[in-house]
Every structure is written in structure tokens, then in C-alpha cells.
Write a protein that holds these residues in place. Sequence first.
Motif, PDB file in Angstrom:
ATOM      1  N   SER B 201       1.183  -1.159  -0.054  1.00  0.00           N
ATOM      2  CA  SER B 201      -0.072   0.178   0.022  1.00  0.00           C
ATOM      3  C   SER B 201       0.572   1.465   0.185  1.00  0.00           C
ATOM      4  O   SER B 201       0.515   1.957  -0.519  1.00  0.00           O
ATOM      5  CB  SER B 201      -0.980   0.104   1.531  1.00  0.00           C
ATOM      6  N   ALA B 202       1.766   1.161   0.961  1.00  0.00           N
ATOM      7  CA  ALA B 202       3.031   2.448   0.964  1.00  0.00           C
ATOM      8  C   ALA B 202       3.101   2.467  -0.087  1.00  0.00           C
ATOM      9  O   ALA B 202       3.313   4.250  -0.484  1.00  0.00           O
ATOM     10  CB  ALA B 202       3.243   2.394   2.145  1.00  0.00           C
ATOM     11  N   THR B 203       3.945   1.105  -0.707  1.00  0.00           N
ATOM     12  CA  THR B 203       4.649   1.998  -1.572  1.00  0.00           C
ATOM     13  C   THR B 203       3.981   2.599  -3.221  1.00  0.00           C
ATOM     14  O   THR B 203       4.356   3.182  -4.116  1.00  0.00           O
ATOM     15  CB  THR B 203       5.592   0.280  -2.391  1.00  0.00           C
ATOM     16  N   LEU B 204       2.568   1.842  -3.334  1.00  0.00           N
ATOM     17  CA  LEU B 204       1.833   2.148  -4.010  1.00  0.00           C
ATOM     18  C   LEU B 204       1.687   3.432  -3.886  1.00  0.00           C
ATOM     19  O   LEU B 204       1.382   4.721  -5.160  1.00  0.00           O
ATOM     20  CB  LEU B 204       0.798   1.103  -3.940  1.00  0.00           C
ATOM     21  N   GLY B 211      -2.004  10.632   3.031  1.00  0.00           N
ATOM     22  CA  GLY B 211      -2.632   9.573   2.330  1.00  0.00           C
ATOM     23  C   GLY B 211      -3.353   8.863   1.423  1.00  0.00           C
ATOM     24  O   GLY B 211      -3.984   7.522   1.042  1.00  0.00           O
ATOM     25  N   GLY B 212      -1.692   8.866   0.277  1.00  0.00           N
ATOM     26  CA  GLY B 212      -1.115   7.944  -0.823  1.00  0.00           C
ATOM     27  C   GLY B 212      -1.245   6.819  -0.542  1.00  0.00           C
ATOM     28  O   GLY B 212      -2.696   5.454  -0.993  1.00  0.00           O
ATOM     29  N   ALA B 213      -1.708   6.994   0.589  1.00  0.00           N
ATOM     30  CA  ALA B 213      -0.464   5.385   1.049  1.00  0.00           C
ATOM     31  C   ALA B 213      -2.270   4.661   1.343  1.00  0.00           C
ATOM     32  O   ALA B 213      -2.300   3.398   1.965  1.00  0.00           O
ATOM     33  CB  ALA B 213      -0.140   5.252   2.486  1.00  0.00           C
ATOM     34  N   VAL B 214      -3.558   4.844   2.561  1.00  0.00           N
ATOM     35  CA  VAL B 214      -4.346   4.619   2.145  1.00  0.00           C
ATOM     36  C   VAL B 214      -4.776   4.331   0.946  1.00  0.00           C
ATOM     37  O   VAL B 214      -5.399   3.449   1.198  1.00  0.00           O
ATOM     38  CB  VAL B 214      -5.629   5.737   3.321  1.00  0.00           C
ATOM     39  N   LEU B 215      -5.017   5.406   0.319  1.00  0.00           N
ATOM     40  CA  LEU B 215      -6.133   5.023  -1.274  1.00  0.00           C
ATOM     41  C   LEU B 215      -4.644   3.541  -1.688  1.00  0.00           C
ATOM     42  O   LEU B 215      -5.863   2.711  -2.596  1.00  0.00           O
ATOM     43  CB  LEU B 215      -5.583   5.791  -1.859  1.00  0.00           C
ATOM     44  N   GLY B 216      -3.681   3.602  -1.644  1.00  0.00           N
ATOM     45  CA  GLY B 216      -2.854   2.797  -1.680  1.00  0.00           C
ATOM     46  C   GLY B 216      -3.754   1.173  -1.284  1.00  0.00           C
ATOM     47  O   GLY B 216      -4.013   0.289  -2.469  1.00  0.00           O
ATOM     48  N   GLY B 217      -3.396   1.515  -0.084  1.00  0.00           N
ATOM     49  CA  GLY B 217      -4.323   0.310   0.598  1.00  0.00           C
ATOM     50  C   GLY B 217      -5.613  -0.388  -0.276  1.00  0.00           C
ATOM     51  O   GLY B 217      -5.676  -1.864  -0.358  1.00  0.00           O
ATOM     52  N   ALA B 243       0.166  -9.077  -4.011  1.00  0.00           N
ATOM     53  CA  ALA B 243       0.434  -7.710  -3.412  1.00  0.00           C
ATOM     54  C   ALA B 243       2.278  -7.708  -3.757  1.00  0.00           C
ATOM     55  O   ALA B 243       2.990  -6.832  -4.266  1.00  0.00           O
ATOM     56  CB  ALA B 243       0.370  -7.823  -1.585  1.00  0.00           C
ATOM     57  N   LEU B 244       2.549  -8.828  -3.549  1.00  0.00           N
ATOM     58  CA  LEU B 244       4.376  -8.770  -3.228  1.00  0.00           C
ATOM     59  C   LEU B 244       4.802  -8.500  -4.998  1.00  0.00           C
ATOM     60  O   LEU B 244       5.503  -7.482  -5.389  1.00  0.00           O
ATOM     61  CB  LEU B 244       4.879 -10.072  -3.905  1.00  0.00           C
ATOM     62  N   ALA B 245       4.089  -8.951  -6.473  1.00  0.00           N
ATOM     63  CA  ALA B 245       4.158  -8.195  -7.494  1.00  0.00           C
ATOM     64  C   ALA B 245       3.919  -6.536  -7.495  1.00  0.00           C
ATOM     65  O   ALA B 245       4.632  -6.505  -8.467  1.00  0.00           O
ATOM     66  CB  ALA B 245       3.191  -8.964  -8.832  1.00  0.00           C
ATOM     67  N   ILE B 249       6.182  -3.922  -8.921  1.00  0.00           N
ATOM     68  CA  ILE B 249       5.933  -3.624 -10.254  1.00  0.00           C
ATOM     69  C   ILE B 249       5.977  -1.661 -10.019  1.00  0.00           C
ATOM     70  O   ILE B 249       6.956  -1.126 -11.055  1.00  0.00           O
ATOM     71  CB  ILE B 249       4.730  -3.994 -10.853  1.00  0.00           C
ATOM     72  N   VAL B 250       5.762  -1.366  -9.282  1.00  0.00           N
ATOM     73  CA  VAL B 250       5.672  -0.532  -8.135  1.00  0.00           C
ATOM     74  C   VAL B 250       7.447  -0.099  -8.272  1.00  0.00           C
ATOM     75  O   VAL B 250       7.410   1.356  -9.011  1.00  0.00           O
ATOM     76  CB  VAL B 250       4.632   0.073  -7.005  1.00  0.00           C
ATOM     77  N   LEU B 251       7.718  -0.369  -8.204  1.00  0.00           N
ATOM     78  CA  LEU B 251       9.162   0.214  -7.619  1.00  0.00           C
ATOM     79  C   LEU B 251      10.259   0.381  -8.980  1.00  0.00           C
ATOM     80  O   LEU B 251      10.919   0.533  -9.144  1.00  0.00           O
ATOM     81  CB  LEU B 251      10.174  -1.109  -6.388  1.00  0.00           C
ATOM     82  N   LEU B 252       9.798  -0.829 -10.073  1.00  0.00           N
ATOM     83  CA  LEU B 252      10.203  -0.616 -11.107  1.00  0.00           C
ATOM     84  C   LEU B 252       9.518   0.220 -12.471  1.00  0.00           C
ATOM     85  O   LEU B 252      10.547   1.103 -12.692  1.00  0.00           O
ATOM     86  CB  LEU B 252       9.908  -1.893 -12.245  1.00  0.00           C
ATOM     87  N   VAL B 253       8.137   0.989 -12.180  1.00  0.00           N
ATOM     88  CA  VAL B 253       7.807   1.727 -13.145  1.00  0.00           C
ATOM     89  C   VAL B 253       8.151   3.711 -12.070  1.00  0.00           C
ATOM     90  O   VAL B 253       7.733   3.589 -13.016  1.00  0.00           O
ATOM     91  CB  VAL B 253       6.313   1.427 -12.871  1.00  0.00           C
ATOM     92  N   LYS B 254       7.674   3.318 -11.491  1.00  0.00           N
ATOM     93  CA  LYS B 254       7.847   4.731 -10.710  1.00  0.00           C
ATOM     94  C   LYS B 254       7.712   4.123  -9.404  1.00  0.00           C
ATOM     95  O   LYS B 254       7.269   4.359  -8.032  1.00  0.00           O
ATOM     96  CB  LYS B 254       5.919   4.804 -10.724  1.00  0.00           C
ATOM     97  N   PRO B 255       9.458   4.801  -8.924  1.00  0.00           N
ATOM     98  CA  PRO B 255       9.197   4.437  -7.324  1.00  0.00           C
ATOM     99  C   PRO B 255       9.224   5.334  -6.480  1.00  0.00           C
ATOM    100  O   PRO B 255       9.480   5.204  -4.907  1.00  0.00           O
ATOM    101  CB  PRO B 255      11.257   4.616  -7.862  1.00  0.00           C
ATOM    102  N   SER B 256       8.612   6.655  -6.804  1.00  0.00           N
ATOM    103  CA  SER B 256       7.658   7.730  -5.594  1.00  0.00           C
ATOM    104  C   SER B 256       6.593   7.446  -5.544  1.00  0.00           C
ATOM    105  O   SER B 256       6.378   7.744  -4.420  1.00  0.00           O
ATOM    106  CB  SER B 256       7.677   8.826  -6.512  1.00  0.00           C
ATOM    107  N   GLY B 257       6.188   6.076  -6.674  1.00  0.00           N
ATOM    108  CA  GLY B 257       4.994   5.721  -5.654  1.00  0.00           C
ATOM    109  C   GLY B 257       3.474   6.693  -6.355  1.00  0.00           C
ATOM    110  O   GLY B 257       3.681   7.804  -7.702  1.00  0.00           O
TER     111      GLY B 257
END
Lengths: 236, 267
Positions: B201-204, B211-217, B243-245, B249-257
Motif C-alpha cells: 500500500s505504502a509503495t503504491l 493519504g496516498g498510502a491509505v488509497l494505495g491500501g 501484493a508482492l508483485a 512493479i511499482v518500484l520498477l515503474v514509478k519508485p516514488s509511488g
Amino acid sequence: MPLLEAVRLEAQYGWTKVLHGLDFTVDEGGITTILGANGAGKTTTLRAVCGMLRTGGEILFDGRRIDGKATEAIVRLGIAHAPEGRGTFVGLTVEENLRLGAYGRRDRSGVARDFERVYQLFPVLAQRRRQAAGTLSGGEQQMLAVARALMLRPRLLLLDEPSLGLAPLVVREIFRAVRTINREERVSVLLVEQNASIALSLADHAYLIETGRVVMSGRADELRENEAIRRSYLGY
Amino acid sequence: MIYQATDVVNFAQGEMAMFSTYLAWSMLNAGLPYWVAFFATLAVAFVGGLLLERVVIRPVESAPVLAIVIVCIGLLVILNSVAGFLYSYIQKPFPSPFPEKPIRVGNIYFGAHDLGAIAVTLVVLVLLYLFFRYTTLGLAMRAAAQNPASSRLVGIRVGWMLALGWGLAAMVGAVAGMMIAPVVFLDPNMMAGILIYAFASATLGGFTSPGGAVLGGFLVGVTENLVGTYVKFIGTELKLTVALAMILIVLLVKPSGLFGRAIVHRV
């Protein structure tokens, strides 16, 4: 009696000694400037006063030893430092930066008055109060650094190259504010500058340092007349 | 939120929460009323978090981030084993403070515990937000994490702010642990899966944006269940893998979430 006095001040980064026994004083209510070229040890001197690095020799503030104390303890004695590179909290708003400047003060009404005061000195900060400090221009950030230092209600203000990289007009505004505070509130100032002409016009006492040693000192107006200073630092 | 106050991603967060929940369990077993045990656990968790920072993290404070992360992982393993040693690895039921009867809203039934847990979580989030946003101490904690050198120059005791951050983190973790335990049962590994969801959630959403982390969740939960239901071979067994995937993916494509800011340090 001087407000700040450094006696045989030494400092080093790792194995490299930067200050080799510096002596200087700042009078109560006075403005002292330390001039010097890049790498002469100007920034280091201010950092040493604030306890940000290990030092030798003695530093006395108001007659009491402050060398060896923690930075936050020294700050609480009334020494505010507007550091090189301005040290702004870029992720926080202008107002939050100023609130942090007054951290450690308990007199709410005095803090509220000082908010008005710094907004009066730098009206542009009042316009930008809700903006993140990182979005300000260089000049505005320098004003914020000075304003934040003033929020501490310091007895001594340390300024590290406030003119660096700024337009002459902005520099003049900042120096005018410093002079106002010094005159009206008797805040003593220790100013470190490369821009000798503007520093000497503001200060009443000046030191010239080269590679960590004082090579010349005296009243600012005397130094301005000095042949050697004029040629190497004022450039005319 | 806690990342904001301490600037370190604490991998031991989940185990700290698990440990606090065991403490609550011990207190409940000793016969204390639920809410007394609840708040006592919060207090102990706060002090515990504070002490952990002082004792374990303090010595590596100025070390590279990687060293701190390794220490956190060490802490994770230690807490996990100690809990296993003290309380055994057998799952234990943990009571919910909320009634068992489901609550009917229109034609839909909600578990009272789920609603209660959501309410408690929301209250904690709002309190934290208010604390960081409006109090001087909260402001000082954010400042200390962002710029320690400048913080010292305005008189903030940076070391203590970090310790407080850990105390708060432990406290929030304790709340989470006590809310989750009635659902997943209490055992030393109960936070492992949840921690992966939390990091997803937090990464996404972006580590820098609470706030982003909540929405990511929400996004992680919805995606995972949709994929689990509609993609045959994933089903419920491989849900966690989704979830792991997503983290990967987020870390590869957009590390800042999605909502985070890239942190750029000026040199």
C-alpha cells in the motif's frame, strides 16, 4: 565586555585543520564581519561557534564558556544561525519554518508579535506564508533564513554569506533588514562574507582571515581605506 | 506517517505490533478489563518503542540507511523469536472489544468488529494527522526527520524527536495489532502477511504521502481480490503474491509511488 569572544579557536574536519587559533570578538550591540576568500574558514568559524564541530580553544558567550556544548543548548542561549545554503525546511511552509524558529520559546504573545515583525521586515514572506519553502526563490529563501533566525529572538545573529548568489537589489533589502534589527533591537551580529564592500559598509568591526588565521583586523571604516584590502577584496 | 517522523522504513514495525498484542493478551488473561489493558498496552508500547530507539537504533543513527535497515530486520527476527519463546507458536484467540452481532445497514450486514476496527483506525489516523499538522511537537518531529542539522540550529533535540517517533510508531502498531488479532488470531507470525500488504500500500501510494498510502491500501485490496477471483490459477492461494508483485512493479515503474514526491537531495 564583548558578547562573544573566541580565544585561540581551532577546528578541524577529520585530519585537516581549518582554523589555526583564531581570536575575535563581537561587541554587545555591534556588528562584526569576518572577511576572507573561499576556503579561508569563514563558514567553519560560524559552525564552530554553534558547536557543530569539535573545536579547540575557548568560546565565551556573555562571559561563559560555550565550547563543547551541544548545538541545541547553544542556540537556546540566544545565538541564532542563518547557515550557508540557508538551511530551510524545504518541505514545510514558510509559516511552519518561522514557527520552528521560535521553537523553545514559551512567550506566545511575544512570538505572535515577532511574526508581525518579520512579515513587516520581509513583506514577501507574508504573501508566501502558506507556500512550501522549497518553492521560494533564492532571495526569498535567504530572507526566510534570516527571518527564521530572528524568530528565536536572539542576542547574537550569525549570518553566513547572505549575499551569495543573489541579485544586488535583494542583497540590499536583506542588509537593510539586518541593520534595522541591529539598531532597533540591539541584536549583535557576526557576519561572514566574501562580498567585502557590502559587509564593510554594514559592520563596525572587521577581521580578515586567510587559511584559518586572522591577518588583519580593525574598525570597518579603517579597513575600507586600507590599500591591501582595497586591492584584493574591494577590487578598485 | 511514521516514516515521515523518523525517515526510516522500519521493517520491525509489524513485530513490535505483534509483541504489544501479546502484552495485551497477558494483561487480559490476568483479568484486566479490555479497555484498561488496551490503554496500558499503548503506554508500554510507547515506552518500549522509545527505548528501542535509544538502545538499538541510536548507535547506528549516523550510519548509512542500509545499516539501519539491517538493524531493523535483526530486531524483527529477535522480537519474533522472543515472542515464540515466551508465548509459543500456537495460535491464540484474541478478544474483540466489539459485540459479536453483525450490524445491518440497509440490506448489507457488517461484522461489528470490522466496523469497530475501521472506526478505531480512523480515529488514530485523524489524531496523528492533527498532531503532526498542528502541534509544535509534531512540527518539530517532522523538521527533525527532514533536516536534522537545521533542526539543531533552532534548538530541537533531534535525537529525542526520533525516539518519540519510534514511541509513536510502536503505539500505533499496538493499536493495529489489537485490532487485527481477533481476525487473524494471535501468533508470532501474524503480522508477516499484513506487513507485506502495508508495504504494498505504502509503495503504491507513495511513501512520502500518508493519504496516498491509505488509497494505495484500497487499491491493493481491490486489485488483489479481483485478480484472485477472476484469474483462475491465482485463486486465494496466490493472493499474497499479487501484493508482492505490485510492490515490485511499482518500484520498477514509478519508485516514488502514485502520490509520493521523488526525494531529490541537492548536493
